[in-house]
Write a protein that holds these residues in place. Structure first.
Motif, PDB file in Angstrom:
ATOM      1  N   ILE A   1       0.779  -1.228   0.073  1.00  0.00           N
ATOM      2  CA  ILE A   1      -0.063  -0.041   0.032  1.00  0.00           C
ATOM      3  C   ILE A   1       0.863   1.154   0.053  1.00  0.00           C
ATOM      4  O   ILE A   1       0.525   2.118  -0.714  1.00  0.00           O
ATOM      5  N   LEU A   2       1.961   1.379   0.925  1.00  0.00           N
ATOM      6  CA  LEU A   2       2.774   2.391   0.839  1.00  0.00           C
ATOM      7  C   LEU A   2       3.672   2.783  -0.390  1.00  0.00           C
ATOM      8  O   LEU A   2       3.913   3.840  -0.659  1.00  0.00           O
ATOM      9  N   THR A   3       3.923   1.564  -0.979  1.00  0.00           N
ATOM     10  CA  THR A   3       4.714   1.959  -2.197  1.00  0.00           C
ATOM     11  C   THR A   3       3.848   2.059  -3.477  1.00  0.00           C
ATOM     12  O   THR A   3       4.598   2.168  -4.504  1.00  0.00           O
ATOM     13  N   ALA A   4       2.761   1.829  -3.391  1.00  0.00           N
ATOM     14  CA  ALA A   4       1.886   1.696  -4.524  1.00  0.00           C
ATOM     15  C   ALA A   4       1.575   3.178  -5.041  1.00  0.00           C
ATOM     16  O   ALA A   4       1.477   4.129  -4.172  1.00  0.00           O
ATOM     17  N   GLU A   5       0.974   3.488  -6.200  1.00  0.00           N
ATOM     18  CA  GLU A   5       0.740   4.550  -6.995  1.00  0.00           C
ATOM     19  C   GLU A   5      -0.914   4.463  -6.976  1.00  0.00           C
ATOM     20  O   GLU A   5      -1.275   3.916  -7.690  1.00  0.00           O
ATOM     21  N   PRO A   6      -1.512   5.421  -6.343  1.00  0.00           N
ATOM     22  CA  PRO A   6      -2.974   5.474  -6.307  1.00  0.00           C
ATOM     23  C   PRO A   6      -3.516   5.786  -7.651  1.00  0.00           C
ATOM     24  O   PRO A   6      -2.933   6.788  -8.183  1.00  0.00           O
ATOM     25  N   VAL A   7      -4.342   5.203  -8.233  1.00  0.00           N
ATOM     26  CA  VAL A   7      -4.889   5.552  -9.750  1.00  0.00           C
ATOM     27  C   VAL A   7      -6.412   5.380  -9.705  1.00  0.00           C
ATOM     28  O   VAL A   7      -7.067   5.004  -8.848  1.00  0.00           O
ATOM     29  N   GLN A   8      -6.942   5.874 -10.803  1.00  0.00           N
ATOM     30  CA  GLN A   8      -8.379   5.726 -11.047  1.00  0.00           C
ATOM     31  C   GLN A   8      -8.516   4.010 -11.251  1.00  0.00           C
ATOM     32  O   GLN A   8      -7.903   3.496 -11.874  1.00  0.00           O
ATOM     33  N   LEU A   9      -9.744   3.638 -10.912  1.00  0.00           N
ATOM     34  CA  LEU A   9      -9.864   2.124 -11.098  1.00  0.00           C
ATOM     35  C   LEU A   9      -9.810   1.783 -12.425  1.00  0.00           C
ATOM     36  O   LEU A   9     -10.655   1.903 -13.286  1.00  0.00           O
ATOM     37  N   HIS A  10      -8.714   0.659 -12.706  1.00  0.00           N
ATOM     38  CA  HIS A  10      -8.638   0.112 -13.943  1.00  0.00           C
ATOM     39  C   HIS A  10      -8.402   0.944 -15.275  1.00  0.00           C
ATOM     40  O   HIS A  10      -9.227   0.816 -16.114  1.00  0.00           O
ATOM     41  N   SER A  11      -7.725   1.888 -15.065  1.00  0.00           N
ATOM     42  CA  SER A  11      -7.538   2.821 -16.010  1.00  0.00           C
ATOM     43  C   SER A  11      -7.090   2.332 -17.192  1.00  0.00           C
ATOM     44  O   SER A  11      -6.996   2.771 -18.398  1.00  0.00           O
ATOM     45  N   GLN A  12      -6.249   1.136 -17.263  1.00  0.00           N
ATOM     46  CA  GLN A  12      -5.474   0.693 -18.550  1.00  0.00           C
ATOM     47  C   GLN A  12      -5.950  -0.713 -19.058  1.00  0.00           C
ATOM     48  O   GLN A  12      -6.504  -1.444 -17.834  1.00  0.00           O
ATOM     49  N   THR A  13      -6.040  -0.930 -20.301  1.00  0.00           N
ATOM     50  CA  THR A  13      -6.477  -2.133 -20.723  1.00  0.00           C
ATOM     51  C   THR A  13      -5.113  -3.223 -20.717  1.00  0.00           C
ATOM     52  O   THR A  13      -4.010  -2.744 -21.015  1.00  0.00           O
ATOM     53  N   LYS A  14      -5.222  -4.482 -20.290  1.00  0.00           N
ATOM     54  CA  LYS A  14      -4.409  -5.331 -19.988  1.00  0.00           C
ATOM     55  C   LYS A  14      -4.103  -6.061 -21.588  1.00  0.00           C
ATOM     56  O   LYS A  14      -5.189  -6.426 -22.023  1.00  0.00           O
ATOM     57  N   ARG A  15      -2.986  -6.159 -21.959  1.00  0.00           N
ATOM     58  CA  ARG A  15      -2.513  -7.103 -23.250  1.00  0.00           C
ATOM     59  C   ARG A  15      -1.541  -8.351 -22.986  1.00  0.00           C
ATOM     60  O   ARG A  15      -1.082  -7.880 -21.869  1.00  0.00           O
ATOM     61  N   GLY A  16      -1.710  -9.374 -23.612  1.00  0.00           N
ATOM     62  CA  GLY A  16      -0.880 -10.281 -23.670  1.00  0.00           C
ATOM     63  C   GLY A  16      -0.890 -11.083 -22.384  1.00  0.00           C
ATOM     64  O   GLY A  16      -1.955 -11.211 -21.788  1.00  0.00           O
TER      65      GLY A  16
ATOM     66  N   PHE B   1      -2.847 -15.454 -17.007  1.00  0.00           N
ATOM     67  CA  PHE B   1      -4.150 -15.170 -17.967  1.00  0.00           C
ATOM     68  C   PHE B   1      -3.421 -14.761 -19.459  1.00  0.00           C
ATOM     69  O   PHE B   1      -2.407 -14.156 -19.199  1.00  0.00           O
ATOM     70  N   TRP B   2      -3.971 -15.063 -20.348  1.00  0.00           N
ATOM     71  CA  TRP B   2      -3.783 -14.673 -21.836  1.00  0.00           C
ATOM     72  C   TRP B   2      -4.823 -13.760 -22.253  1.00  0.00           C
ATOM     73  O   TRP B   2      -6.034 -13.882 -22.194  1.00  0.00           O
ATOM     74  N   PHE B   3      -4.467 -12.213 -22.467  1.00  0.00           N
ATOM     75  CA  PHE B   3      -5.556 -11.245 -23.021  1.00  0.00           C
ATOM     76  C   PHE B   3      -5.392 -10.963 -24.216  1.00  0.00           C
ATOM     77  O   PHE B   3      -6.231 -10.035 -24.839  1.00  0.00           O
ATOM     78  N   GLY B   4      -4.446 -11.448 -25.042  1.00  0.00           N
ATOM     79  CA  GLY B   4      -4.487 -11.127 -26.574  1.00  0.00           C
ATOM     80  C   GLY B   4      -4.192  -9.723 -26.550  1.00  0.00           C
ATOM     81  O   GLY B   4      -3.030  -8.933 -26.076  1.00  0.00           O
ATOM     82  N   ASP B   5      -4.833  -9.285 -27.472  1.00  0.00           N
ATOM     83  CA  ASP B   5      -4.792  -7.708 -27.869  1.00  0.00           C
ATOM     84  C   ASP B   5      -5.375  -6.818 -26.934  1.00  0.00           C
ATOM     85  O   ASP B   5      -5.368  -5.574 -27.003  1.00  0.00           O
ATOM     86  N   GLY B   6      -6.084  -7.540 -26.058  1.00  0.00           N
ATOM     87  CA  GLY B   6      -6.663  -6.550 -25.026  1.00  0.00           C
ATOM     88  C   GLY B   6      -8.278  -6.002 -25.392  1.00  0.00           C
ATOM     89  O   GLY B   6      -8.731  -5.565 -24.239  1.00  0.00           O
ATOM     90  N   SER B   7      -8.695  -6.753 -26.518  1.00  0.00           N
ATOM     91  CA  SER B   7      -9.866  -6.424 -26.730  1.00  0.00           C
ATOM     92  C   SER B   7     -11.031  -6.948 -25.933  1.00  0.00           C
ATOM     93  O   SER B   7     -12.132  -6.367 -25.795  1.00  0.00           O
ATOM     94  N   THR B   8     -10.735  -8.005 -25.303  1.00  0.00           N
ATOM     95  CA  THR B   8     -11.852  -8.695 -24.444  1.00  0.00           C
ATOM     96  C   THR B   8     -11.738  -8.286 -23.014  1.00  0.00           C
ATOM     97  O   THR B   8     -12.445  -8.663 -22.227  1.00  0.00           O
ATOM     98  N   PHE B   9     -10.508  -7.639 -22.558  1.00  0.00           N
ATOM     99  CA  PHE B   9     -10.234  -7.221 -21.105  1.00  0.00           C
ATOM    100  C   PHE B   9     -11.399  -6.513 -20.625  1.00  0.00           C
ATOM    101  O   PHE B   9     -12.295  -5.882 -21.059  1.00  0.00           O
ATOM    102  N   PRO B  10     -11.893  -6.985 -19.446  1.00  0.00           N
ATOM    103  CA  PRO B  10     -11.215  -7.706 -18.212  1.00  0.00           C
ATOM    104  C   PRO B  10     -11.651  -9.269 -18.637  1.00  0.00           C
ATOM    105  O   PRO B  10     -10.864 -10.047 -17.858  1.00  0.00           O
TER     106      PRO B  10
END
Length: 414
Positions: free
Chosen positions: A12-27, A53-62
């Motif tokens: 928690i202390l070393t993590a960077e706060p972000v908006q929930l799941h702002s990025q699509t995962k690929r590969g 997990f394999w997300f491919g090009d990310g089009s199916t994420f999450p």
């Protein structure tokens, strides 16, 4: 537990706060972990596991394209786990394929008899006689489950599983020759001689599913309902029905969700052998085993398999509060709390008359079955909305169900 708390705090202390799941995962996304955990029924765990997990090009994420789960671990009370799991909606066109191959050795398997409160259990007696409510079980399991579209949110489901059980008295040298409940059930005829050492069974299932969830691993809205017929036409044949309804109701956006599960499993014909009575039908293994009632899958805090019968009904209610979003190791994470209430009971007894006529006070408790209740809370660390690290603690309302239970592992139970 102090070490686990320190690790979570450091993240928690070393993590960077972000908006929930702002990025699509690929590969590829790999969640490797040392299998260092604790389960009050099994003891401390050591080994290795990974969700891949394999997300491919990310089009199916999450939603993932392929998922693998691999685990090799041991527990200090004697359980060994060798587990391979695969799940995909893309391996076969238009068909979801779920495969499990596991070998589980349990040198101190909980066995408290049948029919819940109708069977004797005492915390004090169990402490003084550590092997009395235990047995030895070796299980090899290989299953495949398929789901395909019927149109809209409806799906058909079909599957098959091969189960090989080897059961008997506890084999550990320090408990050799000691009195135990399994032997008393065998001597009284409640466990028949032809079932006493286990057997091999092919189980077949079919049914329908209705699914409107927005995300499978950690949904914030939607419903999942399944109705399944399953059984074995060979050897000691039987037919059972399982009905499970899960709901996820948003209370405040995606931050607070009320989740519930209502379920029943009933015997329709024949009778499964005693060592399969605790099995609960599932199309997807969220934990290594799908057994109960009692333990991490059903009634959290209650002794593992405390409530066993030909027919069961149970319910789980919990709030899921996502309170912290952050990035760690270039992955999206959030933490969630989940206070819960669980309930369940036997609705079709198993060999109750034989238990009553045994004249053994360690078999028949002179009590009727009633609702078993437990409550507690958990905390989850969720990576990329798919990989869920879980800590849960529960306590039963009645001391005949044990003292309390704690589990550190993976996934929500539903």
């Amino acid at each position: 537990m102090k070490k686990i708390a320190v690790i979570i705090l450091a993240v928690i202390l070393t993590a960077e706060p972000v908006q929930l799941h702002s990025q699509t995962k690929r590969g590829w996304s790999i969640g490797p972990l040392p299998a260092i955990g604790y389960n009050s029924d099994l003891g401390f765990q050591y080994g290795a596991l990974a969700d891949i997990f394999w997300f491919g090009d990310g089009s199916t994420f999450p939603k993932y394209i392929h998922k693998f789960n691999v685990e090799v671990s041991q527990y200090t009370k004697g359980t060994g786990v060798y587990h391979l799991f695969y799940d995909s909606e893309y391996l076969l066109k238009g068909v979801r394929t779920t495969v499990d191959v596991s070998y589980i050795t349990d040198k101190m398997m909980d066995f408290t008899g049948f029919n819940g409160y109708s069977s004797f259990y005492s915390n004090e007696f169990a402490t003084e006689n550590p092997s009395f409510f235990k047995m030895d079980r070796r299980l090899f399991r290989s299953t495949i489950d398929l789901q395909g579209s019927l149109g809209g949110n409806w799906k058909w489901a079909a599957g098959a599983g091969l189960y090989s059980y080897r059961v008997g008295e506890v084999r550990l040298e320090k408990y050799e020759g000691e009195d135990n409940l399994y032997t008393r059930y065998l001597n009284s005829g409640i466990i028949s001689q032809d079932e006493a050492r286990g057997g091999v069974h092919l189980e077949i299932k079919s049914g329908v599913v209705h699914d409107t969830r927005d995300n499978e691993s950690d949904p914030s809205k939607g419903f999942w309902t399944e109705s399944i017929l399953f059984g074995s036409p060979f050897g000691k044949s039987y037919l059972k029905m399982s009905f499970v309804h899960r709901g996820y109701i948003p209370v405040y956006k995606t931050r607070l969700t009320f989740a519930y599960r209502l379920a029943a499993q009933a015997n329709l014909a024949g009778e499964a052998p005693f060592y399969m009575q605790q099995n609960i039908s599932t199309l997807y293994f969220r934990q290594i085993t799908s057994e109960g009632l009692g333990g991490i899958n059903t009634l959290r805090g209650v002794i593992r398999n405390r409530v066993v019968g030909k027919g069961l009904a149970w319910a789980n209610f919990e709030l899921r509060y996502r309170f912290l979003d952050f990035r760690f190791l270039k992955q999206d994470w959030y933490l969630a709390l989940n206070p819960f209430l669980d309930a369940g009971m036997v609705i079709q007894p198993y060999k109750l008359d034989k238990m009553r006529y045994s004249n053994d006070p360690y078999i028949w408790s002179f009590a009727d079955e009633k609702l078993h209740l437990s409550a507690g809370a958990g905390i989850k660390a969720v990576m990329n909305k798919n990989f869920v690290v879980s800590f849960e603690w529960g306590k039963p309302f009645d001391k005949r169900d044990g003292k309390n239970g704690m589990n550190i592992g993976l996934n929500y139970i539903f």
